[in-house]
Write an enzyme that holds these catalytic residues in place. Structure first.
Site, PDB file in Angstrom:
ATOM      1  N   ARG A 232      -8.489   3.763 -11.855  1.00 20.80           N
ATOM      2  CA  ARG A 232      -7.960   4.599 -12.928  1.00 20.80           C
ATOM      3  C   ARG A 232      -8.353   3.981 -14.263  1.00 20.80           C
ATOM      4  NH1 ARG A 232      -7.816   8.243  -9.985  1.00 20.80           N
ATOM      5  NH2 ARG A 232      -6.045   9.512  -9.312  1.00 20.80           N
ATOM      6  N   GLU A 261     -10.078  11.520 -19.971  1.00 19.44           N
ATOM      7  CA  GLU A 261     -11.165  12.191 -19.258  1.00 19.44           C
ATOM      8  C   GLU A 261     -11.270  13.644 -19.697  1.00 19.44           C
ATOM      9  OE1 GLU A 261     -10.832  11.422 -15.043  1.00 19.44           O
ATOM     10  OE2 GLU A 261     -10.975   9.275 -15.347  1.00 19.44           O
ATOM     11  N   HIS A 279     -16.013  10.604 -12.841  1.00 19.42           N
ATOM     12  CA  HIS A 279     -14.921  10.628 -11.848  1.00 19.42           C
ATOM     13  C   HIS A 279     -15.353  11.349 -10.562  1.00 19.42           C
ATOM     14  CE1 HIS A 279     -10.278  10.295 -11.554  1.00 19.42           C
ATOM     15  NE2 HIS A 279     -10.824  10.233 -10.346  1.00 19.42           N
TER      16      HIS A 279
HETATM   17  N1  LIG Z   1     -12.569   7.587  -8.481  1.00 19.00           N
HETATM   18  C1  LIG Z   1     -11.957   8.439  -7.710  1.00 19.00           C
HETATM   19  O1  LIG Z   1     -12.377   9.595  -7.568  1.00 19.00           O
HETATM   20  C2  LIG Z   1     -10.740   8.010  -6.937  1.00 19.00           C
HETATM   21  C3  LIG Z   1     -10.468   8.647  -5.717  1.00 19.00           C
HETATM   22  C4  LIG Z   1      -9.387   8.182  -4.962  1.00 19.00           C
HETATM   23  C5  LIG Z   1      -8.575   7.165  -5.447  1.00 19.00           C
HETATM   24  N2  LIG Z   1      -8.844   6.605  -6.655  1.00 19.00           N
HETATM   25  C6  LIG Z   1      -7.992   5.529  -7.154  1.00 19.00           C
HETATM   26  O2  LIG Z   1      -8.271   4.356  -6.404  1.00 19.00           O
HETATM   27  C7  LIG Z   1      -7.129   3.510  -6.376  1.00 19.00           C
HETATM   28  C8  LIG Z   1      -6.853   3.008  -4.955  1.00 19.00           C
HETATM   29  O3  LIG Z   1      -6.683   4.109  -4.072  1.00 19.00           O
HETATM   30  P1  LIG Z   1      -6.233   3.868  -2.533  1.00 19.00           P
HETATM   31  O4  LIG Z   1      -6.320   5.189  -1.862  1.00 19.00           O
HETATM   32  O5  LIG Z   1      -6.926   2.691  -1.958  1.00 19.00           O
HETATM   33  O6  LIG Z   1      -4.686   3.507  -2.771  1.00 19.00           O
HETATM   34  P2  LIG Z   1      -3.739   2.692  -1.785  1.00 19.00           P
HETATM   35  O7  LIG Z   1      -2.347   3.002  -2.212  1.00 19.00           O
HETATM   36  O8  LIG Z   1      -4.111   2.915  -0.372  1.00 19.00           O
HETATM   37  O9  LIG Z   1      -4.074   1.159  -2.150  1.00 19.00           O
HETATM   38  C9  LIG Z   1      -3.716   0.559  -3.356  1.00 19.00           C
HETATM   39  C10 LIG Z   1      -3.439  -0.918  -3.071  1.00 19.00           C
HETATM   40  O10 LIG Z   1      -3.198  -1.574  -4.317  1.00 19.00           O
HETATM   41  C11 LIG Z   1      -2.145  -2.494  -4.121  1.00 19.00           C
HETATM   42  N3  LIG Z   1      -1.536  -2.823  -5.407  1.00 19.00           N
HETATM   43  C12 LIG Z   1      -0.654  -2.081  -6.129  1.00 19.00           C
HETATM   44  N4  LIG Z   1      -0.364  -2.726  -7.286  1.00 19.00           N
HETATM   45  C13 LIG Z   1      -1.074  -3.873  -7.280  1.00 19.00           C
HETATM   46  C14 LIG Z   1      -1.205  -4.944  -8.206  1.00 19.00           C
HETATM   47  N5  LIG Z   1      -0.523  -4.980  -9.363  1.00 19.00           N
HETATM   48  N6  LIG Z   1      -2.016  -5.972  -7.870  1.00 19.00           N
HETATM   49  C15 LIG Z   1      -2.700  -5.975  -6.685  1.00 19.00           C
HETATM   50  N7  LIG Z   1      -2.626  -4.973  -5.784  1.00 19.00           N
HETATM   51  C16 LIG Z   1      -1.824  -3.945  -6.085  1.00 19.00           C
HETATM   52  C17 LIG Z   1      -1.191  -1.788  -3.168  1.00 19.00           C
HETATM   53  O11 LIG Z   1      -0.306  -2.684  -2.541  1.00 19.00           O
HETATM   54  C18 LIG Z   1      -2.182  -1.137  -2.198  1.00 19.00           C
HETATM   55  O12 LIG Z   1      -2.496  -1.994  -1.114  1.00 19.00           O
HETATM   56  C19 LIG Z   1      -6.000   4.335  -6.991  1.00 19.00           C
HETATM   57  O13 LIG Z   1      -5.901   3.994  -8.366  1.00 19.00           O
HETATM   58  C20 LIG Z   1      -6.491   5.736  -6.916  1.00 19.00           C
HETATM   59  O14 LIG Z   1      -5.916   6.546  -7.898  1.00 19.00           O
HETATM   60  C21 LIG Z   1      -9.905   7.001  -7.406  1.00 19.00           C
END
Ligand SMILES: NC(=O)c1ccc[n+]([C@@H]2O[C@H](COP(=O)([O-])OP(=O)(O)OC[C@H]3O[C@@H](n4cnc5c(N)ncnc54)[C@H](O)[C@@H]3O)[C@@H](O)[C@H]2O)c1
Length: 305
Positions: A232, A261, A279
């Site tokens: 994000r 965005e 994105h």
């Molecule tokens: N670019 C894109 O199109 C796109 C698509 C999907 C997801 N995303 C983003 O990718 C990110 C991850 O997605 P995901 O599906 O793996 O989520 P997820 O919830 O499966 O994994 C996130 C991980 O981050 C950990 N976490 C939370 N806060 C933390 C911190 N302060 N320090 C360290 N670890 C921490 C959580 O414990 C979890 O294991 C999210 O921000 C999501 O919005 C972006």
């Protein structure tokens, strides 16, 4: 009635057909509009089910649209939805984690290869008539730091296996067994910044991660290191990043997400050592179908059709 706010969902013929099969009076964001509270509220009169992408679902929107019973997320990040406000009003949230994990993990690997081997950099030089033979470094064997070891972080570990990278990981939850099984080294964030050739972010955006990458964290990183953000935008301070890229504090960066965005800081976007994509992490053909079908499934279950 159902309204689909996401432009990429609305454009997809397979998903449209599937929605209309179960909800014949559904309507779509056909003009690819990027909504704010006011313009989205205007679309939601009489709507009971909203399929949203990155649109902000906040108290104001819910005040304006009291008929909404369910908000189904097309995608995985819930940071644009005020979950507490939905719960307080008994509005259901339809959400399936991990639906686009492979798409995002693949994009992160492509950024790693591109940054390491100077792919976009030498390509744009050549398009401008400069034959610059600088093939960079290989990804194989490098140290990759992954912050956030959830669905996408784990998928990335799987994809990186053939590159024999040393992988440093950080998460707020204890996953020691998984780390041992996959030969991952658990580290603090500062250890990751200090020791990684590539730092890649896969955490949600929240109070803990807001502005996490800033001048002080960037200055811990190696001068030769690359930063990748497919998570994000607001996790990275773009002003500080621009300075770091300008002053050689880090070697390069790839961004798929931005504080606003679409982003408007052309000075940042035009930097030679920055790769920027709009994105698209979760926007592969396959991920669109998987996210869309799962959002529809939540609607079907809620409205029992
Ligand atoms: N670019 C894109 O199109 C796109 C698509 C999907 C997801 N995303 C983003 O990718 C990110 C991850 O997605 P995901 O599906 O793996 O989520 P997820 O919830 O499966 O994994 C996130 C991980 O981050 C950990 N976490 C939370 N806060 C933390 C911190 N302060 N320090 C360290 N670890 C921490 C959580 O414990 C979890 O294991 C999210 O921000 C999501 O919005 C972006």
């Amino acid at each position: 009635m159902i309204f689909v706010a996401s432009p990429s969902f609305s454009k997809n013929e397979i998903l449209r057909k599937e929605v209309l099969k179960y909800f014949p009076d559904a309507s779509f964001n056909d003009k690819g509009q990027i909504f704010n509270t006011e313009t989205l509220s205007a679309k939601l009169s009489g709507v009971k089910g909203l399929i949203c992408g990155l649109d902000k679902v906040n108290a104001n929107l819910l005040d304006n649209c009291p008929e909404i019973e369910i908000v189904s997320k097309y995608g995985v990040g819930l940071d644009n939805i005020d979950v507490d406000e939905c719960e307080r009003r008994n509005i259901k949230i339809g959400w399936t984690p991990g639906t686009n994990k492979l798409g995002v993990a693949e994009l992160a690997v492509s950024f790693m290869l591109d940054l390491c081997r100077n792919v976009h950099f030498t390509s744009s030089k050549l398009k401008n008539g400069t034959w610059l033979k600088n093939g960079g470094v290989q990804l194989s064997g490098k140290t990759v730091g992954i912050i956030g070891m959830g669905n996408i972080g784990k998928e990335l570990v799987r994809l990186l296996k053939p590159f024999n990278c040393k992988i440093l990981v950080n998460d707020i939850i204890d996953q020691a067994e998984y780390y041992t099984e996959n030969s991952l080294t658990e580290c603090t964030k500062n250890e990751i910044y200090k020791n990684s050739d590539i730092v890649t972010l896969h955490v949600p955006h929240n109070d803990l991660t807001d502005n996490m990458i800033n001048t002080s964290t960037l200055s811990i990183m190696k001068e030769t290191a690359f930063l990748i953000n497919t998570a994000r935008g607001s996790i990275v301070n773009e002003k500080d990043l621009k300075e770091a890229l300008n002053n050689g504090i880090i070697n390069g960066c790839a961004l798929d997400v931005y504080q606003d965005e679409p982003p408007s800081d052309m000075e940042l976007l035009k930097m030679e050592n920055l790769i920027c994509t709009p994105h698209i992490g979760g926007n592969s053909f396959e991920a669109i179908l998987s996210m869309g079908m799962s959002a529809i499934e939540h609607m079907k279950r809620h409205f029992k059709v």
